[in-house]
Design an enzyme around this catalytic site. Structure first.
Site, PDB file in Angstrom:
ATOM      1  N   VAL A 153     -19.258 -22.703  28.451  1.00 55.12           N
ATOM      2  CA  VAL A 153     -18.574 -22.389  27.191  1.00 55.12           C
ATOM      3  C   VAL A 153     -17.076 -22.224  27.427  1.00 55.12           C
ATOM      4  CG1 VAL A 153     -18.418 -20.776  25.271  1.00 55.12           C
ATOM      5  CG2 VAL A 153     -20.647 -21.312  26.261  1.00 55.12           C
ATOM      6  N   TYR A 154     -16.726 -21.504  28.469  1.00 49.66           N
ATOM      7  CA  TYR A 154     -15.319 -21.317  28.809  1.00 49.66           C
ATOM      8  C   TYR A 154     -14.656 -22.662  29.096  1.00 49.66           C
ATOM      9  CZ  TYR A 154     -11.183 -19.653  31.363  1.00 49.66           C
ATOM     10  OH  TYR A 154      -9.901 -19.423  31.795  1.00 49.66           O
ATOM     11  N   ALA A 155     -15.323 -23.478  29.913  1.00 51.63           N
ATOM     12  CA  ALA A 155     -14.770 -24.800  30.238  1.00 51.63           C
ATOM     13  C   ALA A 155     -14.597 -25.635  28.977  1.00 51.63           C
ATOM     14  CB  ALA A 155     -15.667 -25.515  31.238  1.00 51.63           C
ATOM     15  N   SER A 157     -14.042 -24.603  25.958  1.00 54.30           N
ATOM     16  CA  SER A 157     -12.903 -24.110  25.180  1.00 54.30           C
ATOM     17  C   SER A 157     -11.583 -24.523  25.816  1.00 54.30           C
ATOM     18  CB  SER A 157     -12.975 -22.581  25.057  1.00 54.30           C
ATOM     19  OG  SER A 157     -12.746 -21.946  26.307  1.00 54.30           O
TER      20      SER A 157
END
Length: 266
Positions: A153-155, A157
């Site tokens: 999810v971080y990647a 974003s």
């Protein structure tokens, strides 16, 4: 070149980590500083610490609230003046495999890391273009270039933020607006945000990162990747087969295991 002296600089997430360190550098250079942060306690502590260094102003803002951002952007310009340099620094991360995330975590991560920088830029960009002067610096991540387990999810974003940021740069150049855009893609930084991460590649020192970002803004750098080896990521992805890239980056360098013991900031 972007001159910081006498310029009004707004930093999101500016009450801690590299945001706070960059704010100090701004004031050292004679810039006027506006800090946006959600943490009221950290914000007030930073304002107290910085008050003797120069002109500094603080606002408590939830950057995921688009209406709030719009209202506060107008308030800053009405009370202090037009923003010359915007540094989109605020970020959030949740560890774990993608299927272990909740809808709320996904939504919040995308809003903070990808959507909020766009909304902030949208609110200040028109003024910069009218004045034919301005600079937008977006702190994304090497995760916006390198896929990694337990941070999907971080990647996602950060890939969105990185792609948007450089597209914005091309638009500003094509339209001859005089507005510069810098995209920063650092590796893990020792701010506590990625506490627990274990890496064969040295984790970056937050003081050095903050100084390099400010210098990159002053020099109108298009990209700032840290460490220097991150510059070869795209080249390697295009040159080598995926299986070899995964074996080397994930197995030999060990990047794909860096999040195994992630704890994050408490």
């Amino acid at each position: 070149m972007t001159k910081i002296s006498s310029k009004l600089v707004l930093i999101t997430g500016g009450a801690s980590g590299i945001g706070k360190l960059m704010g100090r550098e701004i004031l050292k250079r004679g810039g006027r500083l506006v800090i946006w942060d959600l943490n009221k306690i950290h914000l007030q502590q930073t304002l107290n610490e910085f008050e003797e260094l120069g002109d500094v102003y603080g606002y408590t803002v939830d950057i995921t609230n688009t209406l709030w951002v719009k209202e506060m952007a107008k308030q800053v310009e009405d009370e202090i003046g037009p923003v010359d340099i915007l540094i989109n620094n605020a970020g959030i991360v949740y560890g774990g495999y993608f299927h272990e995330n909740t809808s709320e975590k996904i939504d919040k991560t995308m809003k903070v890391n990808a959507i909020a920088p766009m909304q902030l830029a949208l609110n200040f960009l028109a003024g910069m273009m009218n004045r034919k002067l301005g600079h937008i610096c977006n702190i994304t991540s090497s995760a916006g270039l390198v896929s990694n387990p337990k941070m999907a999810v971080y990647a996602g974003s950060k890939w969105a933020a990185t792609g948007w940021s450089d597209s914005l740069r091309l638009e500003m150049k094509q339209l001859k607006t005089g507005v510069a855009v810098t995209t920063v893609t650092p590796y893990y930084i020792n701010t506590g945000m990625f506490a627990g991460v274990k890496s064969n590649i040295p984790i970056l020192d937050q003081h050095k990162v903050a100084l390099k970002v400010i210098r990159a803004i002053e020099r109108n750098k298009v990209y700032l990747s840290m460490p220097w080896s991150m510059r070869f990521v795209r080249f390697s992805q295009g040159l080598f087969p995926i299986w070899f890239y995964d074996w080397f980056v994930g197995g030999v360098i060990g990047v794909y295991k860096t999040m195994d013991d992630f704890k994050g900031r408490k």
